[in-house]
Scaffold this active site. Structure first.
Site, short mmCIF file in Angstrom:
data_model
loop_
_atom_site.label_atom_id
_atom_site.label_comp_id
_atom_site.label_asym_id
_atom_site.label_seq_id
_atom_site.Cartn_x
_atom_site.Cartn_y
_atom_site.Cartn_z
N GLY A 9 41.26 45.65 49.24
CA GLY A 9 42.30 46.67 49.33
C GLY A 9 41.74 48.07 49.38
O GLY A 9 42.33 49.00 48.81
N ASN A 11 41.69 50.18 51.73
CA ASN A 11 42.20 50.95 52.86
C ASN A 11 43.28 51.95 52.48
O ASN A 11 43.75 52.72 53.32
CB ASN A 11 42.75 50.02 53.95
CG ASN A 11 43.83 49.10 53.42
OD1 ASN A 11 43.52 48.12 52.75
ND2 ASN A 11 45.09 49.39 53.71
N GLY A 13 45.39 54.22 48.89
CA GLY A 13 45.55 54.49 47.47
C GLY A 13 44.25 54.61 46.71
O GLY A 13 43.26 55.18 47.18
N ILE A 14 44.23 54.04 45.50
CA ILE A 14 43.04 54.10 44.66
C ILE A 14 41.85 53.44 45.35
O ILE A 14 40.72 53.91 45.26
CB ILE A 14 43.31 53.40 43.31
CG1 ILE A 14 44.44 54.10 42.56
CG2 ILE A 14 42.05 53.40 42.45
CD1 ILE A 14 44.91 53.34 41.33
N GLY A 15 42.11 52.33 46.05
CA GLY A 15 41.03 51.61 46.71
C GLY A 15 40.31 52.45 47.74
O GLY A 15 39.08 52.45 47.80
N SER A 138 45.84 46.94 34.43
CA SER A 138 46.84 47.98 34.20
C SER A 138 47.31 47.94 32.76
O SER A 138 47.33 46.87 32.12
CB SER A 138 48.04 47.77 35.13
OG SER A 138 49.10 48.64 34.78
N TYR A 163 54.53 41.50 37.46
CA TYR A 163 53.37 42.39 37.53
C TYR A 163 52.58 42.36 36.23
O TYR A 163 51.35 42.26 36.22
CB TYR A 163 53.83 43.81 37.85
CG TYR A 163 52.70 44.79 38.04
CD1 TYR A 163 51.85 44.70 39.14
CD2 TYR A 163 52.49 45.84 37.14
CE1 TYR A 163 50.82 45.60 39.32
CE2 TYR A 163 51.47 46.75 37.32
CZ TYR A 163 50.63 46.63 38.41
OH TYR A 163 49.60 47.52 38.59
#
Length: 277
Positions: A9, A11, A13-15, A138, A163
């Site tokens: 991931g 590509n 946000g945080i990634g 998280s 989640y």
């Protein structure tokens, strides 16, 4: 010698910010992304900011375990080792969805597929001294509980419960991995990146967003912690930890339950059809 890091991931946000900062520090970065167009756009952005960066994109869909096996096989054939695996990718669907293998999407993508990927990439991690596995969890794990009755679907579907379970499972797996790999010079740590203003909040009502947005940090700031856990010397040999931006972070009682972690791990490898470590 520079480190080779694979991030799922990477590509957005945080990634993406993590990948940018890794590349800026001289790491070779492999972006494992489901959306190849976004992956190539991320690669171009990284190369624009760091022209000498070594970065590539591989196709990875964590919602399909056969595709996880495929990319892991490809990487094992092509690479001579891997210094760091960052299990970053995650989903938070508003309505209940299922993976190609019939698992509730958050359990399957956020937790189960990373377990498989980590196992399949262990031969590459074993080739590099001091290799590291980093799991993006998280603070929402405090909301979670491990409930096998929900793994194939929930009625009703409660987005935050799903989640929370997936993030709790991330921490429990990180701890089991740390224990079982201790003799192999491979560390495993989990982290809470902080409240981050990313697309994860896209379904949050606007009035609520106005209230919470001032408490959120940027993806660029949040990325500093996974980058530090991946590269910094101060984490040499540190394993089984759970961190936030301030240091070691508080875990829920369920996240400290070693028996629960072992039980979840045994059931997970059985679902995946792989041998336990």
């Amino acid at each position: 010698m520079s480190k080779r890091v694979l991030i799922t991931g990477g590509n957005s946000g945080i990634g993406l910010c993590t990948a940018e900062q890794l590349a800026a520090r001289g790491a070779e970065v492999i972006l494992a992304c489901r959306d190849q167009a976004k992956g190539q756009a991320a690669l171009a952005r990284i190369k624009h900011n760091s022209p000498d960066a070594r970065v590539r994109v591989v196709s990875l869909d964590l919602a399909d375990l056969n595709r996880v096996r495929g990319v892991a096989g490809q990487l094992n054939d092509e690479l001579d080792g891997l210094d760091v695996l960052i299990n970053n990718a995650g989903v938070v669907p508003r309505r209940q969805q299922f993976t190609a293998d019939g698992f509730e999407m958050q359990f399957g993508v956020n937790y189960l597929a990373p377990v498989l990927l980590t196992h399949l990439l262990l031969p590459l991690l074993q080739q590099r001294p001091g290799a590291r596995v980093v799991h993006v969890a998280s603070v929402a794990h405090w909301l979670g509980r491990i409930n096998p009755g929900t793994w194939r679907g929930r009625r009703p579907y409660l987005m935050l419960d799903a989640y929370g379970q997936s993030k709790l499972a991330n921490i429990l797996f990180s701890d089991v991995l740390a224990q079982r790999l201790a003799a192999q010079d491979i560390t495993s740590n989990a982290l809470h990146p902080g409240g981050v203003d990313t697309p994860i909040f896209r379904y949050t009502p606007e009035l609520l967003m106005k209230a919470i947005r001032p408490t959120l940090t940027t993806p660029e700031n949040a990325a500093r912690l996974p980058v530090s856990l991946a590269l910094d010397d101060r984490y040499n040999g540190v394993t089984g930890g759970y961190f936030d931006a301030k240091g070691p972070a508080a875990r829920s009682p369920r996240a400290r339950n070693k028996a629960s972690g072992e039980k979840l791990y045994r059931e997970s490898v059985k679902l995946l059809g792989i041998n336990p470590l």
